[in-house]
Design an enzyme around this catalytic site. Structure first.
Site, PDB file in Angstrom:
ATOM      1  N   HIS A 224       5.246  44.168 -63.572  1.00 32.57           N
ATOM      2  CA  HIS A 224       4.183  44.567 -62.652  1.00 32.57           C
ATOM      3  C   HIS A 224       4.674  45.807 -61.917  1.00 32.57           C
ATOM      4  CE1 HIS A 224       1.597  44.319 -59.065  1.00 32.57           C
ATOM      5  NE2 HIS A 224       0.812  43.480 -59.732  1.00 32.57           N
TER       6      HIS A 224
ATOM      7  N   ASP B 172      11.223  38.240 -60.221  1.00 36.57           N
ATOM      8  CA  ASP B 172       9.884  38.231 -59.646  1.00 36.57           C
ATOM      9  C   ASP B 172       9.194  36.951 -60.106  1.00 36.57           C
ATOM     10  OD1 ASP B 172       7.274  38.562 -58.882  1.00 36.57           O
ATOM     11  OD2 ASP B 172       6.967  40.467 -59.919  1.00 36.57           O
TER      12      ASP B 172
ATOM     13  N   GLN C 298       4.394  34.675 -60.539  1.00 38.92           N
ATOM     14  CA  GLN C 298       3.554  33.919 -61.467  1.00 38.92           C
ATOM     15  C   GLN C 298       4.234  32.650 -61.971  1.00 38.92           C
ATOM     16  OE1 GLN C 298       0.464  34.700 -62.011  1.00 38.92           O
ATOM     17  NE2 GLN C 298       0.372  36.794 -61.258  1.00 38.92           N
TER      18      GLN C 298
ATOM     19  N   LYS D  27      -1.180  33.451 -54.274  1.00 40.84           N
ATOM     20  CA  LYS D  27      -1.293  32.986 -55.654  1.00 40.84           C
ATOM     21  C   LYS D  27      -0.965  31.496 -55.783  1.00 40.84           C
ATOM     22  CE  LYS D  27       0.035  37.514 -57.499  1.00 40.84           C
ATOM     23  NZ  LYS D  27      -1.279  38.015 -57.896  1.00 40.84           N
TER      24      LYS D  27
ATOM     25  N   CYS E   9      -2.050  46.278 -63.077  1.00 43.29           N
ATOM     26  CA  CYS E   9      -0.825  46.774 -62.426  1.00 43.29           C
ATOM     27  C   CYS E   9       0.377  46.675 -63.354  1.00 43.29           C
ATOM     28  CB  CYS E   9      -0.560  46.025 -61.118  1.00 43.29           C
ATOM     29  SG  CYS E   9      -1.814  46.282 -59.861  1.00 43.29           S
TER      30      CYS E   9
END
Length: 444
Positions: free
Chosen positions: A159, A236, A239, A262, A402
């Site tokens: 991203h 990261d 997700q 999220k 993104c």
């Protein structure tokens, strides 16, 4: 709507926890609405998730009954707000099995969390290079010093929030940015691992689950190599934390980042988790109130983490509501959510395979992938696909997500993306397929 039906060919395990999707959906007020005269079909949870009543009620109650600033007042409201704020930090720490609650730094989102680490490198490097007497008389940990000859490693899958900050850091320090390429199947190409991650590498920063391809990156080989060369590792987890059990001890990363909106929480709140001794060695990024130990006109000393990285009034109510989101997800069960999405993904991949001309980007099997599926529908532009779907009440995301380098890697300007969460049903995936068939008819 009933509980999920397991797709043909998927194994059935008695020990896999499950939940009633209909009961979960009843907790989300927005799922009762219509869009363009059709029942809402929300397939954009990788973009932002919806919020259950249990979170909305906590957010409202905090502002209605406990609103005050934190860590500043001894009055009753200030004490209540501080206890709720720090209680949320403890919930988040437990959610990811952080060894210490002080390893959880509240941020605005994942993007800010990554930038805090990147700018800490930058500040440490500037300190090290600044000539006396301009250089503050502070010790700088060598692990955070960057300069020409040093390297930062990311991947082609990132991203923009885990790409642009490292590009900027490389420009500021003269370090070199390198990256893992992608295979045609949408997985990291680790064939050049030993040549890519070397003694020149200072930090490796990778996405745990791709926001565009759905790929779940197994990081154990990369982690082992990072340890061999003495670099640092950031993951990261924007997700992954909302969708599967995450244990920072098992991940063996040095930093992870994730974001509240999220994972059924509000916007404006995110998390940087870091190993305690690394956070203690990092220079601050923001200066101001609450991040100080003592201040004189000549010099400031800084508070211990996490306060060192939380200058100014923090997102208090948002943090408290994030704690409520953690309670909600824990109550449903993260293993149950993970398995629910695995079954949904298997169902969706089979269903999408029936649509003529549809190309899935990323893994085409429900192994090593999450509930995010990006695709192209023949030569129809994703924006046109999205508009047809929206006219039928089906909400997907279209664009480069993104992650423009991923689109470039696969030779397309944009993709259509459907993404699932704990409240998604197979009936909604069926509605997606019907909508795609309609788009084909419109543009054929």
């Amino acid at each position: 709507m009933t509980s999920l039906t397991i797709p043909a060919g998927m194994p059935q395990y008695d020990d896999v926890p499950r939940f009633d999707v209909a009961r979960v959906r009843a907790d989300f007020p927005i799922l009762d609405r219509e869009v363009n005269g059709h029942p809402l079909v929300y397939l954009d949870s990788a973009n932002t998730s919806h919020k259950p009543r249990q979170v909305l009620d906590v957010l409202h109650e905090h502002y209605a009954l406990h609103n005050a600033n934190v860590s500043r007042s001894v009055h009753t409201l200030g004490t209540e707000a501080t206890e709720a704020f720090e209680g949320a930090r403890a919930k988040v720490a437990a959610f990811v099995n952080a060894p210490s609650v002080d390893e959880v730094v509240f941020t605005k989102n994942s993007t800010e969390a990554i930038n805090i680490v990147a700018y800490a490198f930058s500040n440490a490097s500037l300190r090290a290079d600044a000539p006396a007497p301009a250089a503050p008389s502070r010790e700088t940990d060598d692990r955070f010093r960057l300069g020409p000859g040093d390297e930062i490693v990311i991947s082609e899958m990132e991203h923009h929030s885990n790409l642009v900050p490292w590009q900027l850091l490389a420009e500021r320090t003269g370090a070199t940015l390198r990256w893992f390429p992608l295979t045609e199947q949408g997985r990291l190409d680790e064939s050049g691992l030993a040549e890519l991650v070397t003694e020149r590498t200072k930090i490796v920063s990778l996405v745990h689950v791709s926001n565009i391809l759905g790929t779940v990156n197994a990081t154990s080989r990369i982690t082992q190599r990072v340890r061999e060369v003495g670099a640092l590792l950031l993951l990261d987890c924007s997700q992954s934390v909302p969708h599967m059990p995450i244990d920072v001890v098992d991940l063996d990363a040095d930093f992870i980042v994730f974001t509240g909106h999220k994972m059924c929480g509000p916007t404006g709140i995110g998390v940087l988790w870091g190993r305690g001794e690394l956070l203690a060695a990092m220079p601050p990024v923001y200066g101001g109130g609450s991040m100080i130990e003592t201040v004189t006109m000549a010099r400031t000393t800084f508070a211990a983490p996490p306060a060192r990285f939380e200058a100014g009034t923090p997102p208090i109510a948002e943090a408290v509501a994030l704690g409520a989101a953690v309670d909600y997800l824990t109550g449903v069960g993260m293993r149950a959510i993970q398995w629910h999405e695995k079954e949904l993904t298997a169902y969706a991949l089979d269903a999408l395979a029936t649509v003529p001309g549809l190309r899935v980007f990323g893994p085409t099997v429900p192994v090593g992938r999450g509930g995010t599926i990006s695709f192209a529908l023949g030569d129809i532009h994703p924006h046109d696909v999205g508009q047809v779907l929206d006219s039928l009440g089906v909400q997907v995301r279209v664009g480069h997500h993104c992650a423009k380098p991923v689109c470039s890697r696969f030779g397309v300007p944009a993709m259509t993306r459907a993404s699932f969460y704990l409240y998604t049903t197979t009936e909604e995936i069926d509605a997606l397929v019907v909508g795609l068939e309609q788009a084909r008819k419109v543009f054929d």
